[in-house]
Design an enzyme around this catalytic site. Structure first.
Site, short mmCIF file in Angstrom:
data_model
loop_
_atom_site.label_atom_id
_atom_site.label_comp_id
_atom_site.label_asym_id
_atom_site.label_seq_id
_atom_site.Cartn_x
_atom_site.Cartn_y
_atom_site.Cartn_z
N TYR A 4 57.98 -27.38 114.26
CA TYR A 4 57.46 -26.07 114.61
C TYR A 4 57.20 -25.94 116.10
CZ TYR A 4 57.09 -26.03 109.62
OH TYR A 4 57.38 -26.12 108.31
N VAL A 42 52.96 -28.89 105.20
CA VAL A 42 51.51 -28.65 105.25
C VAL A 42 50.72 -29.53 104.28
CG1 VAL A 42 51.49 -26.30 106.16
CG2 VAL A 42 51.75 -26.66 103.71
N TYR A 91 62.18 -20.45 96.41
CA TYR A 91 61.58 -21.07 97.60
C TYR A 91 60.24 -21.73 97.26
CZ TYR A 91 59.09 -21.46 102.02
OH TYR A 91 58.33 -21.95 103.06
N SER A 93 57.27 -27.98 103.27
CA SER A 93 58.36 -27.62 104.20
C SER A 93 59.37 -28.73 104.43
CB SER A 93 57.77 -27.21 105.55
OG SER A 93 57.29 -25.90 105.46
N LYS A 107 62.87 -28.09 103.46
CA LYS A 107 63.77 -27.19 104.22
C LYS A 107 65.06 -27.86 104.69
CE LYS A 107 60.03 -24.04 105.30
NZ LYS A 107 58.89 -23.74 106.13
O1 DON Z 1 55.78 -21.40 102.95
C1 DON Z 1 54.75 -22.03 102.86
O2 DON Z 1 53.71 -21.58 103.29
C2 DON Z 1 54.73 -23.42 102.23
N1 DON Z 1 55.25 -23.44 100.93
C3 DON Z 1 55.44 -24.40 103.09
C4 DON Z 1 54.77 -24.50 104.37
C5 DON Z 1 54.94 -25.73 105.11
O3 DON Z 1 54.90 -26.85 104.64
C6 DON Z 1 55.07 -25.50 106.52
N2 DON Z 1 54.69 -26.65 107.21
N3 DON Z 1 54.25 -27.12 108.08
#
Ligand code: DON
Length: 336
Positions: free
Chosen positions: A256, A274, A204, A79, A82
């Site tokens: 978040y 994540v 994405y 993420s 983003k």
């Molecule tokens: O969309 C997803 O689930 C992952 N590719 C990215 C998620 C992410 O890193 C959200 N983070 N805290």
């Protein structure tokens, strides 16, 4: 347009390189003892990360780099992609068009919530999955491959070295990303994305699978802090006007459903992922990155949150800390 010079006079007082180094070492030694949290495995490939890895890096807008721990270990950006794709969309289309598609309100919900702003049908902001899918849909190109290469080239310019995609992580997320598919199809149904949904999702998933090190992330953060110019290569990566918008949304939405607490305690625009990275940007001063794969139940790296809190308190990095006493513009105005 007025652009910042590629390198500026150091904003750090002469003694501060040693202070930054000492604090990084102190924070690293203290917080490496923490073993809370768990490695994300909802994307199966992420589950293979080494939970012991821990790195932290600070890059100043004059290109000084301070690091401790595992700053050479590659991990997928997830993420933390983003804010950079949002910056690309803003650079390409400008604020008005992007804001018609993606809002700027904190959602207070989890990053993967299947929810749009009911009044506007837009995703709440570009730091949650829905908004990031919306921002990705705005990246131009004749094919997914071309659009993905555009993203990779811009991320590489911000990092100052050629980056690459981890195909295993990309495949893994592609095979299991049903929740993101639900979000994207909801957006298609509501008219908040145009184009081929599968292609947008593929883009994405690829942006999330770009491999970076902690040092790359800190350099990418320093590029944002340096008004869009990579402080080492001097390459002009993002439109200066986009930076203010990106940092604003990072400040209010980047962590978040922990974003309010983070703004209160750390006070630095930031974004977590994540896979265990956290990127922070101290406006006009520093890019800061941490990596430690064990995350809490909101998706934020446990050691990373602790180390950022420590550095912010020790170095007075909070945006509203008393050390931040006004812009040069205002000072000049008051003095004349
Ligand atoms: O969309 C997803 O689930 C992952 N590719 C990215 C998620 C992410 O890193 C959200 N983070 N805290």
């Amino acid at each position: 347009m007025i652009r910042a010079p590629a390198r500026r006079v150091s904003l750090l007082p002469e003694s501060s390189p040693a202070i930054v180094r000492d604090l990084l070492t102190q924070g690293y030694e203290t917080f490496r003892q923490i073993d809370d949290g768990s490695v994300a495995s909802y994307i199966p490939e992420l589950g293979h990360a080494n939970p012991a890895h821990f790195g932290a890096c600070v890059v100043s807008v004059d290109g000084q780099c301070f690091e401790v721990g595992d700053c050479d270990v590659e991990f997928t950006i997830q993420s933390i992609s983003k804010p950079f794709v949002y910056a690309m969309a803003l650079t390409e289309h400008g604020r008005v068009k992007v804001c018609q598609r993606v809002g700027v309100e904190p959602s207070g919900d989890a990053f993967n919530s299947i929810v749009l702003d009911q009044k506007t049908n837009r995703p709440f902001n570009a730091m949650v999955n829905a908004g990031a899918i919306g921002a990705a849909s705005l990246i131009p190109g004749a094919s997914v491959a071309e659009r993905s290469e555009t993203q990779l080239a811009v991320f590489s310019a911000a990092a100052g070295r050629r980056l690459r995609i981890d195909d295993k992580v990309y495949q893994s997320e592609s095979e299991t990303g049903h929740r993101n598919r639900a979000i994207a199809w909801l957006m298609k149904n509501c008219g908040s994305i145009d184009g081929d949904v599968d292609e947008i999702l593929s883009l994405y998933f690829q942006q999330c699978s770009i491999l970076v090190t902690t040092r790359d992330l800190a350099m990418m953060g320093a590029t944002l802090a340096n008004m869009g110019i990579n402080p080492v290569t001097g390459q002009d990566v993002f439109e200066m006007a986009a930076i203010q918008d990106v940092l604003s949304v990072m400040f209010t939405c980047g962590m978040y459903d922990f974003s309010g607490e983070w703004a209160f305690r750390v006070g630095v625009p930031a974004k977590s992922g994540v896979s265990g990275g956290i990127l922070g940007v101290v406006n006009r001063q520093l890019g800061i990155a941490t990596y430690s794969p064990k995350i809490d139940n909101r998706g934020n790296s446990v050691r990373g949150v602790r180390l950022f809190t420590f550095l912010s308190e020790e170095l007075g990095l909070h945006a509203f800390n008393f050390m931040n006493h006004g812009s040069h513009f205002l000072k000049n105005m008051i003095n004349t």
